[in-house]
Design a protein around this motif. Structure first.
Motif, PDB file in Angstrom:
ATOM      1  N   GLY A  33      39.269  68.600  55.004  1.00  0.00           N
ATOM      2  CA  GLY A  33      39.769  67.639  54.026  1.00  0.00           C
ATOM      3  C   GLY A  33      39.775  68.169  52.605  1.00  0.00           C
ATOM      4  O   GLY A  33      40.171  67.472  51.700  1.00  0.00           O
ATOM      5  N   LYS A  34      39.275  69.365  52.421  1.00  0.00           N
ATOM      6  CA  LYS A  34      39.262  69.889  51.059  1.00  0.00           C
ATOM      7  C   LYS A  34      39.926  71.249  51.051  1.00  0.00           C
ATOM      8  O   LYS A  34      39.457  72.178  51.694  1.00  0.00           O
TER       9      LYS A  34
ATOM     10  N   ASN B  25      44.483  72.438  54.361  1.00  0.00           N
ATOM     11  CA  ASN B  25      45.352  71.413  54.912  1.00  0.00           C
ATOM     12  C   ASN B  25      46.691  71.924  55.367  1.00  0.00           C
ATOM     13  O   ASN B  25      47.243  71.443  56.338  1.00  0.00           O
TER      14      ASN B  25
ATOM     15  N   ASP C 136      20.516  45.536  64.641  1.00  0.00           N
ATOM     16  CA  ASP C 136      21.193  45.574  63.339  1.00  0.00           C
ATOM     17  C   ASP C 136      20.725  46.732  62.478  1.00  0.00           C
ATOM     18  O   ASP C 136      21.513  47.485  61.941  1.00  0.00           O
TER      19      ASP C 136
ATOM     20  N   GLU D 154      22.509  50.121  61.080  1.00  0.00           N
ATOM     21  CA  GLU D 154      22.607  50.457  59.665  1.00  0.00           C
ATOM     22  C   GLU D 154      22.145  51.897  59.445  1.00  0.00           C
ATOM     23  O   GLU D 154      22.775  52.663  58.734  1.00  0.00           O
TER      24      GLU D 154
ATOM     25  N   ARG E 133      24.741  54.230  60.669  1.00  0.00           N
ATOM     26  CA  ARG E 133      25.868  54.305  59.747  1.00  0.00           C
ATOM     27  C   ARG E 133      25.513  55.180  58.550  1.00  0.00           C
ATOM     28  O   ARG E 133      26.282  56.024  58.127  1.00  0.00           O
TER      29      ARG E 133
ATOM     30  N   THR F  94      27.256  58.760  57.406  1.00  0.00           N
ATOM     31  CA  THR F  94      27.905  59.016  56.115  1.00  0.00           C
ATOM     32  C   THR F  94      27.364  60.294  55.495  1.00  0.00           C
ATOM     33  O   THR F  94      28.044  60.968  54.744  1.00  0.00           O
ATOM     34  N   LYS F  95      26.135  60.610  55.834  1.00  0.00           N
ATOM     35  CA  LYS F  95      25.545  61.841  55.295  1.00  0.00           C
ATOM     36  C   LYS F  95      25.915  63.049  56.158  1.00  0.00           C
ATOM     37  O   LYS F  95      25.652  64.182  55.808  1.00  0.00           O
TER      38      LYS F  95
ATOM     39  N   GLU G 278      28.146  65.700  54.670  1.00  0.00           N
ATOM     40  CA  GLU G 278      27.398  66.474  53.691  1.00  0.00           C
ATOM     41  C   GLU G 278      26.575  67.555  54.398  1.00  0.00           C
ATOM     42  O   GLU G 278      26.582  68.724  54.023  1.00  0.00           O
TER      43      GLU G 278
ATOM     44  N   GLU H 266      31.746  66.550  43.341  1.00  0.00           N
ATOM     45  CA  GLU H 266      33.019  67.036  43.889  1.00  0.00           C
ATOM     46  C   GLU H 266      34.184  66.603  43.018  1.00  0.00           C
ATOM     47  O   GLU H 266      35.026  65.805  43.435  1.00  0.00           O
TER      48      GLU H 266
ATOM     49  N   PRO I 101      49.203  69.752  49.099  1.00  0.00           N
ATOM     50  CA  PRO I 101      50.375  69.498  49.941  1.00  0.00           C
ATOM     51  C   PRO I 101      50.283  68.150  50.684  1.00  0.00           C
ATOM     52  O   PRO I 101      51.269  67.468  50.853  1.00  0.00           O
ATOM     53  N   ASP I 102      49.082  67.814  51.162  1.00  0.00           N
ATOM     54  CA  ASP I 102      48.934  66.533  51.879  1.00  0.00           C
ATOM     55  C   ASP I 102      48.089  65.609  51.010  1.00  0.00           C
ATOM     56  O   ASP I 102      46.862  65.624  51.072  1.00  0.00           O
TER      57      ASP I 102
ATOM     58  N   HIS J 261      42.869  61.672  46.970  1.00  0.00           N
ATOM     59  CA  HIS J 261      43.743  62.182  45.902  1.00  0.00           C
ATOM     60  C   HIS J 261      44.455  61.039  45.180  1.00  0.00           C
ATOM     61  O   HIS J 261      44.723  61.133  43.979  1.00  0.00           O
TER      62      HIS J 261
ATOM     63  N   LEU K 183      32.107  52.904  52.479  1.00  0.00           N
ATOM     64  CA  LEU K 183      31.729  54.318  52.353  1.00  0.00           C
ATOM     65  C   LEU K 183      30.272  54.572  52.747  1.00  0.00           C
ATOM     66  O   LEU K 183      29.820  55.707  52.782  1.00  0.00           O
ATOM     67  N   GLY K 184      29.535  53.479  52.999  1.00  0.00           N
ATOM     68  CA  GLY K 184      28.131  53.629  53.374  1.00  0.00           C
ATOM     69  C   GLY K 184      27.216  53.783  52.176  1.00  0.00           C
ATOM     70  O   GLY K 184      26.058  54.173  52.307  1.00  0.00           O
TER      71      GLY K 184
ATOM     72  N   TRP L 206      25.166  51.918  50.256  1.00  0.00           N
ATOM     73  CA  TRP L 206      24.609  50.556  50.265  1.00  0.00           C
ATOM     74  C   TRP L 206      24.152  50.083  48.886  1.00  0.00           C
ATOM     75  O   TRP L 206      24.401  48.945  48.515  1.00  0.00           O
TER      76      TRP L 206
ATOM     77  N   THR M 253      17.303  40.765  57.217  1.00  0.00           N
ATOM     78  CA  THR M 253      17.294  39.601  58.103  1.00  0.00           C
ATOM     79  C   THR M 253      15.916  38.948  58.126  1.00  0.00           C
ATOM     80  O   THR M 253      15.500  38.381  59.137  1.00  0.00           O
TER      81      THR M 253
END
Lengths: 554, 543
Positions: A432-433, A436, A503, A507, A510, A514-515, A518, B316, B327-328, B333, B429-430, B432, B462
């Motif tokens: 993605g960087k 491409n 739950d 979490e 998730r 996300t990490k 990285e 970044e 290009p993509d 972006h 995006l996580g 939190w 919770t």
């Protein structure tokens, strides 16, 4: 004498005077239906994993669009949606706890009706129901639908395809007879298809109709310990894989439709449409075994596991192969992971299918040997290395690495224009960087090709790929350990605070995912440091010169 | 005694009806009159009715009852109050209202069997006959509205500048149509170019995402699209996030409008998409009296800003030089590109220069362009870069980049919807902590989007205070959209985490209600089965 000859001559004469073959009747006692197949349609195999489409038929040849540049082989499908109460279905969901282990029955919601099925599966364009009316097929109520398919996303105003479908209500299930053709030819088939729909009848089923729920698999989530399969020895895993492959081979043999045959060669079961000549099938079998041998000779070091083989299906045409590959969502995914589908391409030869088969074999091999590593390859290896294997061509009893002419053309063109990046940029790029474009992919292919061929003679480059893969494997294993530890900690935390574990655990998961990116990028950096750490600017410059020179010289 | 009258057609009836009668939604209104002795008739269970909502949803074949402030839908597992503000039309075969005579004369008239219509009192039988006709008419109208949801029965409306094809509720379409017209005028006024397209653009507006992706063929994360070859625009109405829908509409329509004035020239992605994003952040206020002020531009794209800020935090930063050559052009972006255009368009120093650059790239004859496809041309990244430096009068991209980064640092989310959008985006995006921060701000400022409350509730724990707060947030979400089953489901799930039976039973009821309100989503049906099973198991365990 004379009298006995006359009837025979007459018969022969009639046979020639009436060239239209009799309409064939298709009978499916398992699913309990029968109908007259329109003339020039032939049955084709349905994917072994398919759960909804029970029969497919293709017209004798593809048809070309009259206005838009489009090609399609008219197709008939029979699709079944068993009826059931969603509440009953949910009761069959099983979630049992066995100490630290939770077994969850993996059941997916079945499709409720034809519309839902189409919405989730149809991918040849946008569509809408232009006509809908209630009708009867025999004594059963039915709904006729005329669906128009557009190519708006491709910038066309025209209706490309027409689907005519009859949803027949057979009490415990809805059977759909679906016919699809290019819009330009819809009128030509209308009468034949209508007749086919009228001939659709129920016959007694030889087996009870299975609801899709009965085919579910299960998954075992174990906290704090390694997964079930991770605790087994490579030998045990090999036995399991062989058993699984044998089951798939058995299913492939028993579900072969008329006009197909099979043979074994090495670890492969080759299924072939009889219209494909034996010579071609033998060539495919020979190349498959050579590639398999090459993979063992060159990549055995990537993991302690064993690769066990595959099923190779040779179809008679692209249409037949596509119809076979096209499997509805919410079907199983087991046979597909072991099956490679190719076809005899009478227009452009074996090149494309050879590539497809090689890549399929490489994927099978890598997944068996070291799945974790296979899923973690950086972009330059994921593209370039697999492309390299795909481009192995058989010459006699040898395999030659030869990039595709199309790739070579781009390669030469970009070399001439000096448009390639520095090798260092490609090797260090992340998903993605800045990685491409087509250029990057072709450059990756070229670098891998160089490292696996001429570069092997060079002391500095000889071990780049093995070293990189080895380091990556080590790091990924470490990361997996961390993941398990994180899960275990999340579970402990949940227990401490007496929260509902689901739950919070989700979490945690998730957050971990996300990490993940990285961490993965960090791993790539570590691999680079380990493999290329000692390289100076001059080394990189030389490397660029060397791989480019290899291609300039041809 | 039961008298049926229509409020919508029998003029003047409204004068006699209580003030709580729906002023907005057209409705078949019936009257239950008190008899002369003032005895109330016993309440009856209403028959199945229909509600057509302003956002395109329908409630069919459910008993409904008119109550103060709206309609009550009587589900087996509870009543749901639908406020008048959400209702477009409704039909009930036997909705009743109490009419209390104001004086002795009226009481006598009622006793005689007369019924008030406007300023007249008419015979009951006459009113009943009229009412039956109107009831049937109303029923048919709602059925017709529903039939128009099918794409084959879509509305096709041709205006001076566009052809619209849609299956939206008519009042909603009317508002959007006006938006398109105002947008076109504003855009043309800004760039002072005459529109020239080979044909009238066709705008397809779909009632929901399902219709949009099925009919237009868009897959994955594409939320709207324009095709320059057919001049067709495809968009859908997301009732859960109207603000987002408007953003998408402004964005995609910008491609169409840009195509209208720029002919056979295509901007490089780093200009085309961020410019559309710049317009995409426009706001629409249909209630502004001055038509020219209904659309305002140049606002902050909160979710895009969230992406950029996250990337900066992670070290970044996107280099300007790289952006000009991607290009993509992907979602990340878009976000960076939007900040760049926002920077230029809001800069006193650069705004005019950038606008000239934008127009000249497409129109100035001396600029060298390369063919893209067919007659269509574009500029190379090198040309674009060279001209950018020349037009903006900057020495290097690095210098410009510095200013741009500084501008990003100064950007802040500017309003309550922005906080909500950013919060939901960070959640996706996580991130939190950031998500909580922005959603809390949005909630504290009284955001109108119920999903923001749900998203915030989702981020809370919770147990203890958090759980109570989450329930409060979900109650707020329910009050904003009482017909969204998900809110009831989530609240039910939360109540089930308590240890007392009363709350658990209420939790189960709410999950059951969610399953009843949205039987299409099997999550709820499965959840009911699972919870019932679990409760039985617990009961068995406790003897």
């Amino acid at each position: 004498m004379r009298s006995s000859l006359v009837p025979a001559a007459l018969f022969a004469l009639f046979a020639h005077a009436a060239p239209c073959p009799a309409q064939k009747v298709y009978k499916d006692p398992k699913y309990g239906f029968t109908f007259k197949i329109p003339r020039d349609f032939n049955r084709v195999p349905v994917n072994m994993d398919e759960k909804w489409v029970v029969a497919k038929f293709l017209y004798k040849r593809p048809l070309e669009g009259k206005i838009d540049f489009i090609q399609m082989t008219p197709e008939i499908r029979v699709i079944i949606f068993p009826k059931f109460d969603p509440k009953d279905f949910s009761k069959r969901r099983i979630k049992t706890k066995k100490g630290r282990r939770t077994v969850i029955q993996l059941l997916e919601n079945p499709y409720r009706n034809y519309k839902e099925f189409l919405r989730e599966n149809y991918n040849k364009g946008g569509w809408h129901v232009a006509e809908e009316k209630e009708t009867k097929i025999g004594k059963f109520p039915a709904v006729y639908k005329k669906i128009l398919v557009n190519q708006k996303l491709r910038g066309s105003d025209n209706i490309s395809n027409v689907i005519e479908a009859w949803e027949i209500d057979f009490q415990d299930a809805t059977y759909v007879l679906q016919f699809e053709v290019l819009a330009d030819y819809a009128h030509k088939f209308r009468t034949a298809i209508k007749k086919a729909s009228k001939s659709f009848k129920m016959i007694p089923r030889t087996e009870a109709l299975k609801t899709p729920t009965s085919t579910a698999g299960s998954v075992e989530v174990t906290y704090g310990k390694k997964g079930k399969s991770a605790t087994k020895t490579p030998e045990e895993r090999r036995r399991e894989r062989i058993e699984e492959l044998e089951r798939i081979k058995e299913k492939a043999r028993t579900t072969l439709p008329e006009g197909w045959s099979f043979f074994k060669k090495g670890p492969f079961l080759i299924l072939q449409n009889k219209k494909v000549d034996k010579r071609f099938a033998n060539r495919v079998a020979k190349q498959a075994n050579l590639v398999w041998k090459w993979l063992h000779e060159n990549l055995d070091y990537i993991g302690e596991d064993f690769a066990v083989g595959a099923v190779i299906r040779i179809c008679n045409s692209a249409a037949e192969a596509n119809a076979y590959i096209d499997t509805s969502g919410k079907s199983a995914y087991s046979a597909r992971s072991r099956e490679i589908v190719i076809y005899k391409d009478r227009d452009f030869g074996f090149a494309e299918n050879s590539w497809r088969m090689n890549v399929g074999l490489a994927q099978r091999f890598l997944a068996d040997k070291n799945m974790r590593l296979w899923y973690s390859l950086p972009p330059w290896l994921d593209d370039g290395f697999v492309y390299f294997i795909g481009n192995l061509k058989m010459k006699g009893s040898r395999l030659l690495p030869k990039p595709d002419e199309w790739d070579m053309e781009i390669l030469r063109d970009r070399l001439r224009k000096n448009e390639f990046k520095k090798a260092r940029e490609i090797v260090t790029s992340k998903y993605g960087k800045s990685y491409n474009s087509l250029n990057d992919r072709v450059q990756s292919l070229a670098i891998n090709h160089f490292l696996m061929t001429k570069g092997k003679k060079h002391k500095k480059y000889r071990n780049i790929i093995p070293d990189y893969l080895g380091t990556l494997d080590r790091r990924i294993r470490q990361l997996e350990k961390e993941w398990r530890r994180a899960l275990e900690e999340a579970r402990r935390e949940a227990e401490k605070s007496k929260k509902k574990d689901g739950d919070d655990e989700d979490e945690e998961k998730r957050a971990w995912y996300t990490k993940w990116k990285e961490k993965r990028n960090k791993i790539y950096e570590e691999c680079l440091k380990e493999v290329f750490g000692s390289w100076t600017e001059k080394d990189w410059e030389n490397f660029d010169k060397d791989w480019k020179r290899a291609f300039k010289k041809g | 005694m039961k008298n049926l009258l229509s409020a919508s057609t029998l003029l003047g009836l409204a004068l006699l009806l209580p003030a709580s009668l729906p002023a907005g939604p057209r409705a078949v209104v019936s009257l239950r009159l008190q008899d002369g002795a003032g005895k109330k008739t016993p309440p009856q269970r209403p028959g199945p009715g229909m509600i057509s909502l302003k956002d395109g949803r329908f409630i069919l074949e459910k008993p409904i009852r008119k109550v103060k402030g709206g309609l009550e839908v009587l589900y087996r597992n509870g009543k749901v109050l639908v406020p008048d503000s959400m209702i477009l039309d409704y039909y009930s075969p036997d909705t009743t209202l109490q009419y209390t005579p104001k004086n002795e004369i009226e009481r006598k008239r009622l006793a005689k069997g007369l019924v008030p219509i406007g300023r007249r009192w008419v015979r009951k039988s006459l009113a009943e006959r009229e009412m039956r006709k109107l009831t049937e008419k109303r029923k048919k109208e709602i059925e017709e509205q529903k039939a128009h949801r099918l794409w084959r029965n879509r509305y096709i409306v041709e205006t001076k500048d566009f052809i619209f094809e849609h299956n939206l509720p008519l009042p909603l379409f009317k508002e959007l149509r006006e938006l398109f017209e105002v947008y076109l005028k504003t855009f043309l006024k800004k760039w002072r170019k005459k529109p020239h397209l080979p044909r009238k653009p066709r705008i397809n507006l779909y009632a929901d995402h399902g219709d949009y992706s099925q009919i237009s063929g868009a897959k994955g994360g594409i939320v709207g699209w324009y095709h320059p070859m057919t001049q067709e625009l495809h968009l859908y109405w997301d009732r859960r996030d109207p603000k987002f829908t408007i953003n998408v509409l402004f964005h995609e329509t910008n491609h169409l409008l840009s195509d209208m004035i720029n002919g056979d020239f295509r901007y490089p992605d780093w200009i085309e998409e961020p410019m559309a994003e710049y317009y995409g952040a426009s706001k629409w206020n249909p209630r502004a009296k001055d038509k020219t002020k209904r659309m305002t531009m140049g606002h902050v794209q909160a979710s895009r800003l969230a992406v950029v800020k996250t990337q900066i935090k992670e070290g970044e930063k996107l280099k300007l030089k790289d952006m000009l050559r991607i290009p993509d052009f992907g979602a990340v972006h878009y976000a960076w590109g939007w900040t760049f255009i926002h920077f230029l368009m809001n800069s006193k120093k650069y705004a005019k220069r950038w606008e000239k650059y934008y127009l000249d790239l497409a129109h100035k004859k001396t600029i060298r362009r390369k063919p893209l496809y067919g007659k269509v041309k574009t500029v190379t990244p090198e040309t674009a870069e060279k001209l950018l430096l020349k037009y903006l009068r900057v020495k290097s991209l690095d210098a410009l980049e510095k200013e741009w980064y500084a501008y990003i640092d100064s950007l802040e989310i500017e309003d309550v919807d922005g906080y909500a959008a950013a919060g939901r985006h960070f959640r996706m995006l996580g991130e939190w902590k950031e998500a909580k921060k922005y959603l809390k701000k949005a909630v504290d400022l009284g955001v109108k989007n119920p999903y923001a409350y749900m998203a915030y509730a989702d981020l809370l724990g919770t147990s203890g205070k958090d759980r109570k707060e989450a329930i409060r947030l979900l109650d707020k979400a329910i009050s904003l959209d009482p017909l969204e089953a998900e809110f009831r489901y989530r609240k039910g799930r939360l109540l089930l985490t308590f240890h007392d039976d009363k709350r658990k039973q209420e939790g189960l009821r709410l999950v059951r209600l969610a399953a009843e309100m949205n039987p299409e989503d099997w999550t709820y049906i499965h959840a009911v089965a699972d919870i019932e099973e679990e409760m039985k198991r617990e009961d068995r365990k406790n003897g």
